[in-house]
Write a protein that holds these residues in place. Structure first.
Motif, short mmCIF file in Angstrom:
data_model
loop_
_atom_site.label_atom_id
_atom_site.label_comp_id
_atom_site.label_asym_id
_atom_site.label_seq_id
_atom_site.Cartn_x
_atom_site.Cartn_y
_atom_site.Cartn_z
N GLN A 523 54.76 4.33 -18.99
CA GLN A 523 56.05 4.63 -19.60
C GLN A 523 56.41 3.57 -20.64
O GLN A 523 56.89 3.89 -21.73
N LYS A 524 56.14 2.30 -20.30
CA LYS A 524 56.44 1.21 -21.22
C LYS A 524 55.63 1.37 -22.51
O LYS A 524 56.18 1.23 -23.62
N SER A 525 54.36 1.65 -22.41
CA SER A 525 53.50 1.80 -23.59
C SER A 525 54.00 2.93 -24.47
O SER A 525 54.03 2.83 -25.71
N PHE A 526 54.39 4.05 -23.83
CA PHE A 526 54.87 5.20 -24.59
C PHE A 526 56.15 4.85 -25.36
O PHE A 526 56.28 5.15 -26.56
N LEU A 527 57.11 4.19 -24.67
CA LEU A 527 58.39 3.88 -25.31
C LEU A 527 58.22 2.86 -26.43
O LEU A 527 58.86 2.98 -27.49
N ILE A 528 57.37 1.86 -26.20
CA ILE A 528 57.13 0.86 -27.26
C ILE A 528 56.54 1.53 -28.49
O ILE A 528 56.97 1.29 -29.63
N ARG A 529 55.57 2.41 -28.28
CA ARG A 529 54.93 3.11 -29.39
C ARG A 529 55.94 4.05 -30.07
O ARG A 529 55.97 4.15 -31.31
N LYS A 530 56.75 4.74 -29.27
CA LYS A 530 57.74 5.67 -29.81
C LYS A 530 58.74 4.95 -30.71
O LYS A 530 59.05 5.40 -31.83
N ILE A 531 59.24 3.81 -30.26
CA ILE A 531 60.24 3.08 -31.04
C ILE A 531 59.61 2.45 -32.27
O ILE A 531 60.14 2.57 -33.39
N LYS A 532 58.46 1.79 -32.09
CA LYS A 532 57.81 1.08 -33.19
C LYS A 532 57.28 2.01 -34.28
O LYS A 532 57.45 1.75 -35.48
N MET A 533 56.63 3.09 -33.85
CA MET A 533 55.91 3.94 -34.79
C MET A 533 56.72 5.13 -35.30
O MET A 533 56.37 5.73 -36.32
N ASP A 534 57.77 5.48 -34.60
CA ASP A 534 58.52 6.68 -34.98
C ASP A 534 59.99 6.37 -35.31
O ASP A 534 60.44 6.55 -36.44
N ILE A 535 60.74 5.87 -34.33
CA ILE A 535 62.18 5.73 -34.49
C ILE A 535 62.56 4.70 -35.55
O ILE A 535 63.32 5.00 -36.49
N LEU A 536 62.04 3.48 -35.44
CA LEU A 536 62.44 2.42 -36.38
C LEU A 536 62.02 2.72 -37.83
O LEU A 536 62.83 2.51 -38.75
N PRO A 537 60.81 3.22 -38.09
CA PRO A 537 60.47 3.55 -39.48
C PRO A 537 61.37 4.61 -40.08
O PRO A 537 61.75 4.54 -41.26
N ARG A 538 61.74 5.61 -39.28
CA ARG A 538 62.63 6.66 -39.80
C ARG A 538 64.03 6.11 -40.07
O ARG A 538 64.67 6.47 -41.07
N LEU A 539 64.52 5.25 -39.18
CA LEU A 539 65.83 4.64 -39.40
C LEU A 539 65.81 3.74 -40.63
O LEU A 539 66.78 3.67 -41.39
N ARG A 540 64.70 3.04 -40.83
CA ARG A 540 64.58 2.16 -41.99
C ARG A 540 64.69 2.96 -43.29
O ARG A 540 65.16 2.45 -44.30
N ARG A 541 64.25 4.21 -43.25
CA ARG A 541 64.35 5.09 -44.44
C ARG A 541 65.74 5.71 -44.58
O ARG A 541 65.99 6.46 -45.52
N GLY A 542 66.62 5.41 -43.62
CA GLY A 542 67.97 5.96 -43.69
C GLY A 542 68.14 7.27 -42.94
O GLY A 542 69.22 7.86 -42.97
N GLU A 543 67.09 7.73 -42.25
CA GLU A 543 67.17 8.98 -41.49
C GLU A 543 67.87 8.72 -40.16
O GLU A 543 67.58 7.74 -39.47
N LEU A 544 68.81 9.57 -39.80
CA LEU A 544 69.53 9.39 -38.54
C LEU A 544 68.75 10.06 -37.42
O LEU A 544 68.59 11.28 -37.40
N VAL A 545 68.26 9.25 -36.48
CA VAL A 545 67.49 9.77 -35.36
C VAL A 545 68.03 9.16 -34.07
O VAL A 545 68.67 8.11 -34.08
N THR A 546 67.76 9.82 -32.99
CA THR A 546 68.15 9.29 -31.69
C THR A 546 67.11 9.68 -30.66
O THR A 546 66.31 10.60 -30.87
#
Length: 549
Positions: A523-546
């Motif tokens: 679970q930890k590996s999945f969440l770290i990968r999800k936040i690092k590779m998906d959520i934060l890059p999209r937020l950095r581009r200004g996309e609103l994600v949750t």
């Protein structure tokens, strides 16, 4: 270089009072004008402007000069930049001996793009249908230059075909650069509204989505020519009527302005996606008009009217408030043929000061002695900021509304508990409080926030956010609404603020997950990968994600 003959011609056409009043409030004082000096803090005006000599001088700090010097000092510009700024204000075309003006080139981009936008509208049935359904006539479309912009690449092709350079288009606010390189059109698939300076020079655009984009309206970014906090939409077309009729109508949007003008109310203007602020006061002051705040009657409209009325009266403006009933806005009523009803509403608006007093009182439960005390202190504090004669004239009304003795207004009152204290807050706290205050000001944005943020994500301000979402009233929210250090954002600013807050939130979650020794490894590996590779890059581009954990 700017041609010397052109500079002299510009100087001969300058009006120092007109130029300085674009930046600060000035008041007539005999043959001269006076103002609080913008270059040092003072409460008693010592800054004098002489129309006859076309100079200014501050008897407090000693600064002085002509129009050009003022713009140089105020805007922190060099001499040629100040000349170009003044020329832009005056809609004056400077001549150059070598090369061309940066502002002239950027304005040429805006002018040609506006012509192209306007031509596009006729070929876009969905946009025309929307405008027709809102009651806008062909004459109004032409008068206000309403247009349409399609896909980003269409604009890029237009710029290239017309030899309009990308750097100048970026400077004009028409295009922006991607993080990974390349440029894109700032406005896409939107009905466009050209925005003009007070002198009638085009400075930017507003755009209304026709594809249900989350940001319904977007304006040009701030540029050398465009500062939305100092502009009012429609002012260049309204100013002649404002000066002639000594009346100015402030409404909430492009369509309201257009429909007001279409119905014969040619004094209508609107802010550009922001609340009315002190930066608007100089332009509102011109001609000394009676200012009518014509807002929707919903909670957001009432809150905006209260804030604006409080600011205007503290600055000595005369005016009134009109709140449109039954969820209608002026554009709706005019489209339905209710022009006479609109005229009656404008004629019978409530005076600004009684409106402020009554709205302040309504924020509290006056049957509760403690809340009544807070309400009294708030109203008294407001009245104490008015001139003595005006204050005296409204004490009886305030006492009646609050149900207190008039004599209480003569004493001193401790104001420590009149509003929630937000002074000692961090930069991140200010961002959260600005989001909450924005929801209080505009309930239409609630869904935008709740789609990506749950109250529990707001830490210490969770209960405050929940109250704002639910439309509740309490002392803390009232205190926040009165705290001028916390700003109300427009929709575009809110999107950026949400993305920034979510980025910080998920960055903190990433850190806590990384150090969590109890979480299963998979679970930890999945969440770290999800936040690092998906959520934060999209937020950095200004996309609103949750993401729900």
């Amino acid at each position: 270089m700017i041609d010397n003959a052109s500079v002299e011609q510009l100087k001969n056409n300058m009006d120092i009072v007109e130029i300085i009043s674009n930046y600060i409030e000035v008041k007539k004082a005999g043959a001269n004008f006076k103002a609080n000096c913008p270059f040092h803090g003072e409460k008693t005006p010592s800054f004098v402007i002489s129309p006859a000599k076309q100079i200014y001088h501050c008897f407090g700090c000693g600064v002085g000069g002509d129009s050009i010097k003022f713009v140089q000092e105020y805007e922190k510009l060099n001499y040629p930049e100040a000349l170009e700024k003044i020329a832009s204000m005056m809609n004056f075309s400077l001549a150059y001996t070598q090369g061309t003006s940066d502002n002239n080139e950027a304005r040429r981009v805006l002018e040609q793009v506006q012509t192209w936008y306007a031509k596009n509208l006729d070929a876009t049935p969905i946009s025309l249908e929307y405008l027709r359904n809102r009651g806008i006539t062909q004459q109004s479309i032409e008068t206000f230059g309403i247009g349409y912009v399609g896909q980003s690449q269409e604009l890029m092709n237009f710029l290239s075909a017309n030899m309009l350079t990308i750097p100048k288009a970026e400077e004009a606010g028409v295009v922006a650069q991607r993080e990974r390189g390349g440029f894109y059109a700032r406005l896409t698939e939107r009905i466009t509204f050209p925005i003009y300076s007070t002198s009638g020079a085009i400075v930017g655009f507003g755009g209304r989505t026709i594809t249900n984009h989350p940001a319904k309206y977007i304006n040009s970014p701030q540029t050398k020519m465009f500062n939305k906090s100092r502009l009012l939409y429609g002012y260049s077309k309204a100013k002649e009527s404002i000066y002639r009729n000594k009346k100015l109508i402030v409404c909430e949007g492009y369509l309201d302005v257009i429909m007001f003008h279409q119905a014969g109310f040619h004094e209508a203007v609107a802010t550009l996606g922001t609340a009315l602020t002190e930066e608007h006061l100089p332009i509102l002051r011109k001609g000394e008009p009676h200012v009518i705040l014509a807002y929707d009657g919903d909670k957001a409209g009432v809150a905006a009217a209260l804030k604006a009325a409080t600011m205007l009266t503290a600055s000595g403006f005369d005016g009134s408030v009109v709140l449109f009933p039954d969820g209608q806005d002026p554009a709706d009523m005019i489209a339905l043929g209710q022009v006479q009803q609109v005229a009656n509403l404008l004629r019978n608006g409530q005076a600004l000061i009684p409106f402020v007093i009554e709205m302040m009182a309504k924020s509290y439960d006056l049957n509760n002695p403690r809340e009544k005390e807070v309400a009294f202190a708030s109203v008294k504090s407001y009245l104490d900021n008015l001139t003595p004669i005006i204050r005296e004239a409204y004490i009886a009304h305030a006492a009646t509304v609050l149900g207190v003795n008039v004599a209480l207004f003569g004493g001193s009152v401790k104001l420590e508990n009149t509003k929630a204290r937000f002074e000692e807050v961090s930069r991140d706290d200010v961002g959260q409080l600005s989001i909450i205050k924005t929801l209080m000001d505009n309930e239409k944005l609630v869904n935008k926030v709740v789609n990506v943020i749950e109250p529990a994500m707001f830490g210490n301000y969770a209960s405050l956010l929940e109250s704002a979402i639910n439309g509740e009233q309490n002392t803390n929210l009232t205190g926040l609404s009165l705290d001028e250090s916390i700003k109300v954002m427009d929709e575009e600013e809110l999107s950026r603020s949400l993305a920034s807050y979510l980025f910080r939130y998920y960055s903190a979650r990433l850190k806590s997950i990384t150090t969590d020794g109890q979480m299963p490894l998979q679970q930890k590996s999945f969440l770290i990968r999800k936040i690092k590779m998906d959520i934060l890059p999209r937020l950095r581009r200004g996309e609103l994600v949750t993401y729900k954990f």
